[in-house]
Design a protein around this motif. Structure first.
Motif, PDB file in Angstrom:
ATOM      1  N   PRO A 130       0.843  -1.203   0.000  1.00  0.00           N
ATOM      2  CA  PRO A 130       0.000   0.000   0.000  1.00  0.00           C
ATOM      3  C   PRO A 130       0.876   1.251   0.000  1.00  0.00           C
ATOM      4  CG  PRO A 130      -0.331  -1.376   1.984  1.00  0.00           C
ATOM      5  CD  PRO A 130       0.950  -1.782   1.338  1.00  0.00           C
ATOM      6  N   ILE A 131       0.628   2.124  -0.965  1.00  0.00           N
ATOM      7  CA  ILE A 131       1.430   3.338  -1.095  1.00  0.00           C
ATOM      8  C   ILE A 131       0.524   4.544  -0.869  1.00  0.00           C
ATOM      9  CG2 ILE A 131       2.927   4.684  -2.608  1.00  0.00           C
ATOM     10  CD1 ILE A 131       3.484   1.991  -4.073  1.00  0.00           C
ATOM     11  N   GLU A 169     -12.022  -0.183  -1.310  1.00  0.00           N
ATOM     12  CA  GLU A 169     -12.576   0.767  -2.278  1.00  0.00           C
ATOM     13  C   GLU A 169     -11.744   2.045  -2.400  1.00  0.00           C
ATOM     14  OE1 GLU A 169     -15.037   1.097   1.583  1.00  0.00           O
ATOM     15  OE2 GLU A 169     -14.207  -0.514   0.330  1.00  0.00           O
ATOM     16  N   ILE A 170     -10.810   2.279  -1.486  1.00  0.00           N
ATOM     17  CA  ILE A 170      -9.960   3.470  -1.614  1.00  0.00           C
ATOM     18  C   ILE A 170      -8.569   3.118  -2.138  1.00  0.00           C
ATOM     19  CG2 ILE A 170     -11.239   4.652   0.227  1.00  0.00           C
ATOM     20  CD1 ILE A 170      -8.691   4.313   1.990  1.00  0.00           C
ATOM     21  N   VAL A 171      -8.416   1.878  -2.605  1.00  0.00           N
ATOM     22  CA  VAL A 171      -7.126   1.443  -3.142  1.00  0.00           C
ATOM     23  C   VAL A 171      -7.214   1.340  -4.664  1.00  0.00           C
ATOM     24  CG1 VAL A 171      -5.370  -0.373  -3.154  1.00  0.00           C
ATOM     25  CG2 VAL A 171      -6.603   0.160  -1.035  1.00  0.00           C
ATOM     26  N   ASP A 172      -6.340   2.053  -5.350  1.00  0.00           N
ATOM     27  CA  ASP A 172      -6.232   1.974  -6.803  1.00  0.00           C
ATOM     28  C   ASP A 172      -5.088   1.017  -7.122  1.00  0.00           C
ATOM     29  OD1 ASP A 172      -6.203   2.390  -9.539  1.00  0.00           O
ATOM     30  OD2 ASP A 172      -5.047   4.245  -9.406  1.00  0.00           O
ATOM     31  N   VAL A 173      -5.418  -0.169  -7.626  1.00  0.00           N
ATOM     32  CA  VAL A 173      -4.384  -1.154  -7.940  1.00  0.00           C
ATOM     33  C   VAL A 173      -3.580  -0.676  -9.144  1.00  0.00           C
ATOM     34  CG1 VAL A 173      -3.928  -3.524  -8.665  1.00  0.00           C
ATOM     35  CG2 VAL A 173      -5.686  -3.061  -6.941  1.00  0.00           C
ATOM     36  N   ILE A 174      -2.279  -0.512  -8.937  1.00  0.00           N
ATOM     37  CA  ILE A 174      -1.381  -0.012  -9.977  1.00  0.00           C
ATOM     38  C   ILE A 174      -0.883  -1.161 -10.852  1.00  0.00           C
ATOM     39  CG2 ILE A 174       0.781   1.228 -10.410  1.00  0.00           C
ATOM     40  CD1 ILE A 174       0.405   2.525  -7.620  1.00  0.00           C
ATOM     41  N   VAL A 187      -7.779   9.049   3.210  1.00  0.00           N
ATOM     42  CA  VAL A 187      -7.348   8.764   4.577  1.00  0.00           C
ATOM     43  C   VAL A 187      -8.231   7.660   5.155  1.00  0.00           C
ATOM     44  CG1 VAL A 187      -6.448  11.086   4.976  1.00  0.00           C
ATOM     45  CG2 VAL A 187      -8.836  10.578   5.510  1.00  0.00           C
ATOM     46  N   PHE A 188      -7.668   6.891   6.069  1.00  0.00           N
ATOM     47  CA  PHE A 188      -8.448   5.852   6.731  1.00  0.00           C
ATOM     48  C   PHE A 188      -7.861   5.637   8.121  1.00  0.00           C
ATOM     49  CE2 PHE A 188      -4.822   3.569   5.163  1.00  0.00           C
ATOM     50  CZ  PHE A 188      -4.665   2.451   5.975  1.00  0.00           C
ATOM     51  N   ASP A 189      -8.668   5.087   8.990  1.00  0.00           N
ATOM     52  CA  ASP A 189      -8.224   4.794  10.345  1.00  0.00           C
ATOM     53  C   ASP A 189      -7.535   3.437  10.357  1.00  0.00           C
ATOM     54  OD1 ASP A 189      -9.256   7.148  11.432  1.00  0.00           O
ATOM     55  OD2 ASP A 189     -11.248   6.246  11.703  1.00  0.00           O
ATOM     56  N   ILE A 190      -6.256   3.443  10.689  1.00  0.00           N
ATOM     57  CA  ILE A 190      -5.519   2.184  10.788  1.00  0.00           C
ATOM     58  C   ILE A 190      -5.997   1.426  12.028  1.00  0.00           C
ATOM     59  CG2 ILE A 190      -3.260   1.172  11.254  1.00  0.00           C
ATOM     60  CD1 ILE A 190      -2.037   3.315   9.474  1.00  0.00           C
ATOM     61  N   VAL A 191      -6.448   0.201  11.812  1.00  0.00           N
ATOM     62  CA  VAL A 191      -6.920  -0.648  12.904  1.00  0.00           C
ATOM     63  C   VAL A 191      -6.174  -1.974  12.818  1.00  0.00           C
ATOM     64  CG1 VAL A 191      -8.911  -1.725  14.014  1.00  0.00           C
ATOM     65  CG2 VAL A 191      -9.202   0.428  12.753  1.00  0.00           C
ATOM     66  N   PRO A 192      -5.069  -2.119  13.566  1.00  0.00           N
ATOM     67  CA  PRO A 192      -4.318  -3.373  13.515  1.00  0.00           C
ATOM     68  C   PRO A 192      -5.155  -4.534  14.059  1.00  0.00           C
ATOM     69  CG  PRO A 192      -3.042  -1.615  14.572  1.00  0.00           C
ATOM     70  CD  PRO A 192      -4.448  -1.138  14.465  1.00  0.00           C
ATOM     71  N   GLU A 193      -5.095  -5.674  13.382  1.00  0.00           N
ATOM     72  CA  GLU A 193      -5.773  -6.872  13.846  1.00  0.00           C
ATOM     73  C   GLU A 193      -4.922  -7.452  14.987  1.00  0.00           C
ATOM     74  OE1 GLU A 193      -5.733 -10.528  13.957  1.00  0.00           O
ATOM     75  OE2 GLU A 193      -7.664 -10.017  14.826  1.00  0.00           O
TER      76      GLU A 193
END
Length: 199
Positions: free
Chosen positions: A44-45, A101-106, A130-136
């Protein structure tokens, strides 16, 4: 505005071969007919203040495989996944809370074979919001960012070794601050760095 990922996009068209955890260990003889399970990892970039950063995880220390190691979010392809890209996006949602849905696959990089018998496809994706990072908590101890320029600079990589299953094993490393990036993650990034040197 210039595209901060222009060189990365150009690098995807460069030639490079598949890689493996055994690249720096030519004495290892891999069994013929071995079965590799398909898996996908997301690279993820995120563009922060105009600078591309890669999001990485530190795996939980209690895990059976690769405890405490730095890794991309990802995992094995399940039957419900359409392909390894879908697997990478699903795992990224599960592991760090990244909405697909907020990731554009390059694009994708050549596959990487791991010592744990996975054929991993690295999937490059630009995070567009932007998104809230929620570690599993069962899998991920920490989530952090590293500048893309740091992990795609071949001069920052070194080869180190340790004993593993009675033999000395060599591998790439690309440390960043307190984070010791090595193994499959470093090998995949090294392949990307070599591609970017060609553009």
């Amino acid at each position: 505005m210039p595209d901060p990922l222009a060189s990365l996009r150009a690098a995807l068209s460069a030639e490079s071969a598949a890689s493996s955890d055994f690249d720096l260990n030519p004495d290892v003889v891999l069994p013929q007919g071995r079965k590799l399970r398909p898996a996908g990892v997301l690279v993820p970039i995120e563009i922060r203040d105009g600078v591309p950063h890669v999001i990485l995880t530190k795996r939980a220390s209690h895990l059976k495989h690769h405890p405490g190691q730095i890794a991309f979010p990802g995992g094995k392809q399940d039957e419900a996944d359409a392909d390894v890209i879908a697997a990478a996006l699903r795992e990224a949602r599960e592991e760090i809370g990244l909405p697909p849905e907020i990731v554009d696959v390059i694009g994708t990089l050549p596959t990487h074979e791991t010592v744990t018998s996975f054929r991993v496809t690295p999937v490059l994706g630009q995070v567009n919001d932007v998104f809230d990072i929620v570690p599993e908590p069962g899998e991920v101890e920490e989530v952090f960012r590293v500048p893309l320029a740091h992990v795609t600079d071949t001069a920052r990589f070194s080869v180190q070794s340790r004993r593993w299953q009675g033999q000395r094993r060599h591998y790439f490393t690309v440390p960043f601050g307190p984070y010791y990036i090595w193994g499959a993650t470093a090998r995949i990034l090294r392949g990307l760095a070599e591609r970017m040197d060609q553009v």
